[in-house]
Design a protein around this motif. Sequence first.
Motif, PDB file in Angstrom:
ATOM      1  N   SER A 155      39.553  70.963  49.548  1.00 44.74           N
ATOM      2  CA  SER A 155      38.249  71.121  50.197  1.00 44.74           C
ATOM      3  C   SER A 155      37.156  71.388  49.166  1.00 44.74           C
ATOM      4  O   SER A 155      36.066  70.810  49.246  1.00 44.74           O
ATOM      5  CB  SER A 155      38.300  72.258  51.226  1.00 44.74           C
ATOM      6  OG  SER A 155      39.221  71.951  52.251  1.00 44.74           O
ATOM      7  N   PHE A 156      37.435  72.264  48.210  1.00 47.46           N
ATOM      8  CA  PHE A 156      36.441  72.546  47.174  1.00 47.46           C
ATOM      9  C   PHE A 156      36.202  71.326  46.284  1.00 47.46           C
ATOM     10  O   PHE A 156      35.071  71.075  45.851  1.00 47.46           O
ATOM     11  CB  PHE A 156      36.863  73.746  46.325  1.00 47.46           C
ATOM     12  CG  PHE A 156      36.807  75.060  47.044  1.00 47.46           C
ATOM     13  CD1 PHE A 156      35.697  75.428  47.793  1.00 47.46           C
ATOM     14  CD2 PHE A 156      37.874  75.940  46.977  1.00 47.46           C
ATOM     15  CE1 PHE A 156      35.638  76.653  48.446  1.00 47.46           C
ATOM     16  CE2 PHE A 156      37.833  77.168  47.614  1.00 47.46           C
ATOM     17  CZ  PHE A 156      36.713  77.526  48.355  1.00 47.46           C
ATOM     18  N   GLU A 157      37.264  70.564  46.006  1.00 48.43           N
ATOM     19  CA  GLU A 157      37.095  69.342  45.214  1.00 48.43           C
ATOM     20  C   GLU A 157      36.194  68.358  45.941  1.00 48.43           C
ATOM     21  O   GLU A 157      35.354  67.697  45.324  1.00 48.43           O
ATOM     22  CB  GLU A 157      38.446  68.695  44.905  1.00 48.43           C
ATOM     23  CG  GLU A 157      39.201  69.372  43.796  1.00 48.43           C
ATOM     24  CD  GLU A 157      40.563  68.745  43.524  1.00 48.43           C
ATOM     25  OE1 GLU A 157      41.013  67.872  44.302  1.00 48.43           O
ATOM     26  OE2 GLU A 157      41.190  69.137  42.528  1.00 48.43           O
ATOM     27  N   LYS A 158      36.360  68.249  47.256  1.00 50.44           N
ATOM     28  CA  LYS A 158      35.518  67.357  48.052  1.00 50.44           C
ATOM     29  C   LYS A 158      34.070  67.821  47.988  1.00 50.44           C
ATOM     30  O   LYS A 158      33.154  67.011  47.809  1.00 50.44           O
ATOM     31  CB  LYS A 158      36.013  67.299  49.493  1.00 50.44           C
ATOM     32  CG  LYS A 158      35.221  66.339  50.363  1.00 50.44           C
ATOM     33  CD  LYS A 158      35.112  64.980  49.730  1.00 50.44           C
ATOM     34  CE  LYS A 158      35.740  63.909  50.537  1.00 50.44           C
ATOM     35  NZ  LYS A 158      35.560  62.581  49.937  1.00 50.44           N
ATOM     36  N   ALA A 159      33.851  69.137  48.121  1.00 48.25           N
ATOM     37  CA  ALA A 159      32.490  69.675  48.027  1.00 48.25           C
ATOM     38  C   ALA A 159      31.902  69.387  46.645  1.00 48.25           C
ATOM     39  O   ALA A 159      30.733  69.003  46.529  1.00 48.25           O
ATOM     40  CB  ALA A 159      32.497  71.175  48.312  1.00 48.25           C
ATOM     41  N   ALA A 160      32.705  69.549  45.592  1.00 49.27           N
ATOM     42  CA  ALA A 160      32.240  69.291  44.228  1.00 49.27           C
ATOM     43  C   ALA A 160      31.925  67.809  44.032  1.00 49.27           C
ATOM     44  O   ALA A 160      30.966  67.460  43.336  1.00 49.27           O
ATOM     45  CB  ALA A 160      33.289  69.757  43.217  1.00 49.27           C
ATOM     46  N   GLN A 161      32.701  66.952  44.657  1.00 49.77           N
ATOM     47  CA  GLN A 161      32.480  65.513  44.566  1.00 49.77           C
ATOM     48  C   GLN A 161      31.192  65.124  45.300  1.00 49.77           C
ATOM     49  O   GLN A 161      30.419  64.301  44.816  1.00 49.77           O
ATOM     50  CB  GLN A 161      33.674  64.775  45.165  1.00 49.77           C
ATOM     51  CG  GLN A 161      33.533  63.276  45.202  1.00 49.77           C
ATOM     52  CD  GLN A 161      34.681  62.617  45.962  1.00 49.77           C
ATOM     53  OE1 GLN A 161      35.348  63.251  46.782  1.00 49.77           O
ATOM     54  NE2 GLN A 161      34.901  61.358  45.692  1.00 49.77           N
TER      55      GLN A 161
END
Length: 85
Positions: free
Chosen positions: A25-31
């Motif tokens: 989820s955090f990776e998606k937000a960072a992306q």
Amino acid sequence: FPTRHSSDLGQAYFHVENFIMARQSFEKAAQLDPKDDVSAYNVAICHLRLHLNFDAATWYEEALRRNPNRSDKAALLMEIASLRR
């Protein structure tokens, strides 16, 4: 809005110690927001909880790249050096 949702979802997963889903989820937000240093930092924390130290160091570096003026910069640089040993 999607960034906020992904970050909120990551926080929820992190709270219940589902670090794999939190990381995703955090990776998606960072992306979705390439300037968001907080999501990058949170990805690093998830990697630490999963004992993936090299990946944690990489994401700490990404958080610093996104925001070179973070108040915790000195501590992150020391942590990165420690994780890379």
